[in-house]
Motif scaffolding. Structure first.
Motif, mmCIF file in Angstrom:
data_model
loop_
_atom_site.group_PDB
_atom_site.id
_atom_site.type_symbol
_atom_site.label_atom_id
_atom_site.label_comp_id
_atom_site.label_asym_id
_atom_site.label_seq_id
_atom_site.Cartn_x
_atom_site.Cartn_y
_atom_site.Cartn_z
ATOM 1 N N HIS A 133 -6.562 12.012 0.599
ATOM 2 C CA HIS A 133 -6.156 13.325 0.079
ATOM 3 C C HIS A 133 -6.271 13.388 -1.439
ATOM 4 O O HIS A 133 -6.673 14.416 -1.984
ATOM 5 C CB HIS A 133 -4.720 13.633 0.523
ATOM 6 N N LEU A 134 -5.952 12.242 -2.101
ATOM 7 C CA LEU A 134 -6.080 12.220 -3.561
ATOM 8 C C LEU A 134 -7.546 12.437 -3.960
ATOM 9 O O LEU A 134 -7.860 13.180 -4.888
ATOM 10 C CB LEU A 134 -5.551 10.901 -4.118
ATOM 11 N N ILE A 168 0.837 -1.205 0.000
ATOM 12 C CA ILE A 168 0.000 0.000 0.000
ATOM 13 C C ILE A 168 0.872 1.254 0.000
ATOM 14 O O ILE A 168 0.516 2.266 -0.592
ATOM 15 C CB ILE A 168 -0.995 -0.006 1.193
ATOM 16 N N LEU A 221 -4.200 7.866 4.253
ATOM 17 C CA LEU A 221 -3.948 9.306 4.127
ATOM 18 C C LEU A 221 -3.793 9.709 2.652
ATOM 19 O O LEU A 221 -4.399 10.677 2.195
ATOM 20 C CB LEU A 221 -2.683 9.686 4.904
ATOM 21 N N THR A 222 -2.976 8.910 1.978
ATOM 22 C CA THR A 222 -2.700 9.228 0.571
ATOM 23 C C THR A 222 -3.972 9.263 -0.262
ATOM 24 O O THR A 222 -4.278 10.251 -0.931
ATOM 25 C CB THR A 222 -1.721 8.198 -0.020
ATOM 26 N N PHE A 223 -4.772 8.160 -0.149
ATOM 27 C CA PHE A 223 -5.941 8.079 -1.038
ATOM 28 C C PHE A 223 -7.052 9.033 -0.612
ATOM 29 O O PHE A 223 -7.764 9.557 -1.450
ATOM 30 C CB PHE A 223 -6.415 6.619 -1.137
ATOM 31 N N THR A 241 -0.491 5.315 5.923
ATOM 32 C CA THR A 241 0.057 6.058 4.784
ATOM 33 C C THR A 241 -0.885 5.928 3.576
ATOM 34 O O THR A 241 -1.221 6.899 2.899
ATOM 35 C CB THR A 241 1.455 5.529 4.428
ATOM 36 N N GLY A 242 -1.370 4.675 3.365
ATOM 37 C CA GLY A 242 -2.293 4.433 2.264
ATOM 38 C C GLY A 242 -3.575 5.222 2.432
ATOM 39 O O GLY A 242 -4.029 5.910 1.507
ATOM 40 N N SER A 289 0.746 3.963 -2.936
ATOM 41 C CA SER A 289 0.505 5.358 -2.552
ATOM 42 C C SER A 289 1.540 6.260 -3.190
ATOM 43 O O SER A 289 1.227 7.301 -3.772
ATOM 44 C CB SER A 289 0.556 5.502 -1.029
#
Lengths: 133, 642
Positions: B439-440, A14, B435-437, B432-433, A18
């Motif tokens: 925000h994307l 993941i 948060l990343t997605f 992390t995943g 990301s």
């Protein structure tokens, strides 16, 4: 100007995905590997502008990778190579240790897309300035 | 150590009683003996006076007898009397007066008639009688006293008297050296009385007693003065008449039990008494025994020192008195020693029993038993020792308890820390995943308002998760201390300035009372500041508007670790206080009483870790409804920091 090529080394899928999504959206060329051996193989064949690597505390994979590259590469190339280390768990001690062993910067997990991008841009800018001189 | 203390105690008691015994023995014996001896000397001098009195009275008797005789008609007119008649008259007088010789001379001193076997010769002769010679030469004086009679006089008067006077000298130790073996002269008590006719001296009547072998006087002295006292079969009192230094009349006995006639006085006494004419009172060796003695010279009618009068008592009696006193004293001393041994043993036992209990108790303590039996409390100083020991034990127990609690707390923290590190590490990757997605997605422009608002909730809550995990990691992470010498008052002041505004907004009184002249201590300023901040903010949260938060600094001693000096920072609020059941869990990670979303429950746990790494402690006092006090104690000396 060709797109910057970035190698991301992490055993967690993941995290790899990301990074790929965020960095590709910004126009970087991203290559993902999930272990040290693969990374070493690619680094031997292809030129990368930046490597983002997980230290995988408390395992020694990240440190092992740094040792190997330093051993394989000529000193000048090694010194100029930008490495951004990441970890979900770190102490000031381990970060200092990493910088000493060749990492140029450190980014703590978890990170948001903005945090990742600003770290990457900062380290690449430094590299360019270095190159120009 | 145990028995030697006892032995030492007994020995010192023994020593004291021995010392006292010896000293009192020495002084007592000397004092007593000297008193007794002085008494004896005084007595012997008086005895000598008495003996002199008897001696003189015998002379007086002779004189009186002669004086009375001179008044007798037939003696008054002796020249017209028949000699035979006169002699029988004289014999009669001599018998009555116990005289050894008695006679009548004419005015020139020539013997007219006398008692005895040899009649007075017809032819003129030299005056051999010293007393008659004295009377004629010193006309008018009373003539009586001691005279020395030589052998020729005695032979004239009566050959048996010469025989009586003849004394064989017996060699005597200590006596002056002498060549003669036999003494033929003698001393006599003598008197002479003039016979007058019409106031003209017609003649002299004379008479006397030869002292040689005549023990009447000395025995009278013994009888009347010493009352025939006998000690161990021997007469205590003795008396002697010496002619020169020769015993001529005595009741001092030789070892064979005979009168010691013919023995002589020691040279020392002779020189003092006979030559110098002094009285002598001292102990003296008489014939074969030590006597306490008195000597004085005897003068004849011409004033010459011709003999010695002596009295003495056996010294043995007084020596025995001393012996008795000494043995009584020794007996008392020995008894005292026995008593002191017993007493010492008892006292030592009394002292050593509780001490022994204490020793075994302390041995038990060293083996780890903090509840040893110290026995019943003693009433003496030992009791104080026992009490002190008990107090020491209870403070040891308290300290032990505290240390156990501290150990437990830090072990708990460490294990939770390890767990948190592992969990945080694993959570951070998926986070992390997320948060990343999130925000994307938020960047996409094609989403309607409702979806966008839902996504924002996801993003915020994910951020919260990230903060919790970060707190967890902060807690578990052994962040290095960047220590430097710090003025604690300055540090507290800086922190107070930071939170001043917040207190004002909440309507709280915030006060800082800095302690005076605190030494600088080495601490990590930023970490310590975060600890302080955390505690102050907690105090704010616990206190209603109008309440107060007071911060104090000062010197203080560490709890549990006795005698360690340090600096204390206390934060006291007037808030709602902490219930007892929560006090124990106060420093546990994730323990919070705040509403969900208001606190992670890690603040105090992290603070505890930081202070602990400084070598310090945090104490809490709290009472529900009254408020709480958090006290941070930091050691003065640098502790090994990790």
């Amino acid at each position: 100007m060709r797109a910057k090529r970035i190698l991301v080394v992490d055993d967690d899928k993941i995290v790899l995905i990301s990074c790929k999504r965020v960095l590709e959206a910004e126009g970087y060329q991203v290559v993902l590997v999930s272990n040290v051996e693969e990374a070493l193989e690619l680094l031997g064949r292809i030129h990368f502008d930046l490597m983002i690597m997980d230290i995988k505390m408390p395992d020694r994979d990240g440190l092992y990778l740094l040792e190997k590259i330093k051993k394989n590469w000529p000193l000048e190339k090694w010194e100029e190579f930008p490495i951004l280390a990441t970890s979900g768990y770190s102490t000031l001690d381990t970060i200092n240790n990493l910088i000493e062993r060749g990492a140029k910067d450190f980014l703590a997990k978890p990170f948001t897309p903005d945090e990742l991008l600003s770290s990457v841009k900062k380290i690449l800018r430094k590299g360019e300035n270095h190159g120009k001189r | 150590m145990f028995s030697s203390t006892r032995t030492r105690l007994i020995l010192s008691l023994l020593g004291v009683s021995l010392l006292v015994g010896i000293v009192s023995l020495f002084i007592g014996v000397r004092l007593l003996y000297n008193t007794v001896l002085n008494e004896a000397y005084t007595r012997i001098r008086l005895d000598l006076n008495a003996a002199r009195e008897i001696y003189d009275s015998r002379i007086k008797n002779i004189y009186t007898a002669l004086d009375i005789a001179s008044l007798d008609k037939s003696i008054n007119t002796y020249d017209s009397q028949e000699k035979l008649h006169l002699v029988s008259k004289l014999e009669n007088i001599a018998r009555k007066a116990n005289l050894d010789f008695l006679g009548i001379t004419d005015a020139e001193g020539e013997t007219y008639c006398r008692i005895g076997p040899i009649p007075a010769s017809e032819k003129p002769q030299e005056i051999k009688n010293p007393i008659v010679k004295y009377l004629i030469e010193n006309y008018g004086k009373t003539a009586m006293g001691t005279v020395v009679l030589d052998r020729s006089f005695l032979m004239d008067e009566n050959p048996s008297l010469a025989e009586q006077a003849r004394i064989e000298l017996i060699p005597t130790p200590r006596a002056a050296p002498i060549e003669e073996k036999i003494e033929t002269s003698t001393m006599a008590l003598c008197a002479a009385v003039p016979i007058y006719k019409n106031d003209k001296l017609l003649g002299v009547i004379y008479g006397g007693i030869v002292l040689s072998r005549n023990n009447e006087i000395v025995d009278t002295v013994r009888e009347t003065v010493f009352r025939d006292e006998v000690y161990k079969g021997r007469s205590i009192g003795t008396a002697t008449i010496f002619y020169n230094d020769i015993r001529i009349s005595t009741n001092v006995l030789t070892p064979e039990g005979k009168r010691a006639i013919g023995t002589r006085v020691s040279e020392e006494v002779r020189n003092r008494v006979l030559v110098k004419g002094e009285r002598w009172t001292d102990r003296a060796f008489v014939v074969s025994d030590w006597y306490i003695t008195a000597y004085e010279p005897i003068e004849d009618i011409f004033g010459r020192k011709v003999g010695i009068l002596y009295t003495g008592v056996l010294e043995e009696k007084y020596v025995d008195v001393r012996k008795n006193v000494v043995s009584v004293f020794i007996l008392i001393t020995l008894a005292g020693m026995v008593v002191s041994i017993g007493l010492g043993y008892l006292v030592a036992n009394n002292i050593m029993r509780p001490v022994g209990r204490l020793i075994s108790a302390s041995q038990e303590v060293s083996r780890g038993n903090l509840n040893p039996d110290i026995g019943p409390l003693s009433a003496s100083e030992i009791g104080v020792l026992q009490n002190t020991f008990s107090r020491m034990l209870s403070s040891l127990r308290e300290r032990d308890k505290l240390q156990r609690a501290e150990l437990l707390q830090s072990e708990k923290q460490a294990s939770i820390g390890r767990l948190a590190a592992g969990v945080a590490h694993e959570i951070n990757n998926p986070l992390t995943g997320v948060l990343t997605f999130t925000h994307l997605l938020l960047r996409r422009a094609d989403l309607n308002e409702e979806v966008l608002s839902d996504l924002k909730v996801i993003a915020n809550e994910t951020e919260r998760v990230r903060q919790i995990v970060k707190g967890l990691l902060d807690f578990s992470r052994q962040t290095e201390l960047e220590s430097e010498p710090t003025d604690i008052n300055q540090l507290v002041n800086a922190t107070v300035t930071l939170v001043d505004n917040e207190a004002l907004v909440k309507g709280l009184k915030l006060e800082f009372l800095p302690g005076k002249s605190l030494p600088r201590i080495t601490v990590d300023r930023s970490q310590l500041q975060s600890v302080l901040m955390n505690i102050i903010i907690n105090a704010f949260d616990a206190t209603e508007p109008g309440g107060s938060v007071i911060i104090k600094t000062g010197m203080g001693y560490s709890p549990g670790k006795i005698n360690r000096k340090g600096i204390e920072i206390s934060v006291t609020d007037t808030g709602h206080g902490i219930p007892q059941e929560n006090l124990d869990r106060l420093f546990d990670p994730f323990f919070t009483t705040k509403d969900v979303g208001q606190g992670t429950g890690l603040g105090l746990a992290v603070s505890y870790g930081i202070v602990e790494r400084h070598g310090g402690t945090i104490r809490v006092w709290s009472e529900v409804g009254k408020g709480s006090t958090f006290t941070i104690w930091l050691p003065l000396e640098e502790k090994g920091e990790s």
